[in-house]
Design an enzyme around this catalytic site. Structure first.
Site, PDB file in Angstrom:
ATOM      1  CG  ASP A  20      41.259  37.208  34.851  1.00  0.00           C
ATOM      2  OD1 ASP A  20      40.241  37.809  34.469  1.00  0.00           O
ATOM      3  OD2 ASP A  20      42.151  37.760  35.529  1.00  0.00           O
TER       4      ASP A  20
ATOM      5  CD  GLU B 175      36.755  38.137  35.924  1.00  0.00           C
ATOM      6  OE1 GLU B 175      37.067  37.861  37.093  1.00  0.00           O
ATOM      7  OE2 GLU B 175      37.347  38.969  35.222  1.00  0.00           O
TER       8      GLU B 175
ATOM      9  CG  ASP C  69      46.278  39.035  34.974  1.00  0.00           C
ATOM     10  OD1 ASP C  69      45.225  39.589  35.329  1.00  0.00           O
ATOM     11  OD2 ASP C  69      47.221  39.657  34.455  1.00  0.00           O
TER      12      ASP C  69
END
Length: 196
Positions: free
Chosen positions: A16, A76, A148
């Site tokens: 991420d 992502e 996260d």
């Protein structure tokens, strides 16, 4: 493309990306069951320049990859908000991670949209970080305190579940397929560059 390897296990890393916080999560599939291997958040010093922060992210991510030796890396895709500068900085962090992954042998790289990951994990593309965290803790049976990191684990799980669709590199790590450019990202970058 179908991911194949001669190992009995498949190691998947989810990333991420972010210039302030880059979440990472590693899972393992052994005999059809997912196991938590590790997770964390790379946090560069906020007082450092963007270049130093990006270098720090790259070095830390490289250590994680060397340690876990993933077969599949899932990152992502960029979600472009109203802020061109934020999108540009996110793009830089993502670019550092993609460059590092692409330079590795034997890692398949997959990109997933945030809404797709949220829907795969919670059943809704509008889930918030706390809902993702709750589901990750239930699915993997481990406590994850950094949101996260739980996002990165969600990315890894979603990528594993859909690992045979839209693969952007093969296991040799050498042939990348062309991907469509993100028009919204191009617009955001142009907006940021035009600001003076």
């Amino acid at each position: 493309m179908v991911i194949t390897n001669n190992k009995k296990e498949l190691i998947i890393i989810g990333i991420d990306p972010g210039i302030r916080n880059t979440g990472w999560g590693v899972i393992k599939n052994a005999k059809g069951k997912l196991y938590h291997e590790g997770h964390g958040v790379i946090v560069p010093k906020i007082i450092d320049s963007d270049a130093i922060r990006l270098n720090y992210i790259s070095r830390e991510l490289e250590k994680i990859i060397e340690n876990y030796k993933p077969d599949l890396a899932v990152i992502e895709k960029i979600f472009v908000s109203a802020s061109g500068e934020s999108a540009l900085k996110l793009g830089m962090a993502r670019g550092v991670a993609m460059n590092l992954l692409a330079s590795q042998d034997n890692i398949v790289i997959k990109e997933l949209a945030a809404r797709f990951v949220k829907k795969a994990i919670t059943g809704t593309g509008a889930a918030d970080k706390k809902q993702i965290n709750f589901m990750i803790e239930k699915l993997l049976g481990t406590k994850v305190t950094k949101l996260d990191a739980s996002d990165a684990l969600a990315i890894a799980i979603a990528g594993y579940n859909f690992r045979n669709e839209n693969i952007t590199s093969d296991l040799s790590g050498k042939s990348l397929k062309k991907t469509n450019s993100n028009n919204k990202l191009n617009i955001a970058i142009q907006r940021a560059l035009n600001k003076k």
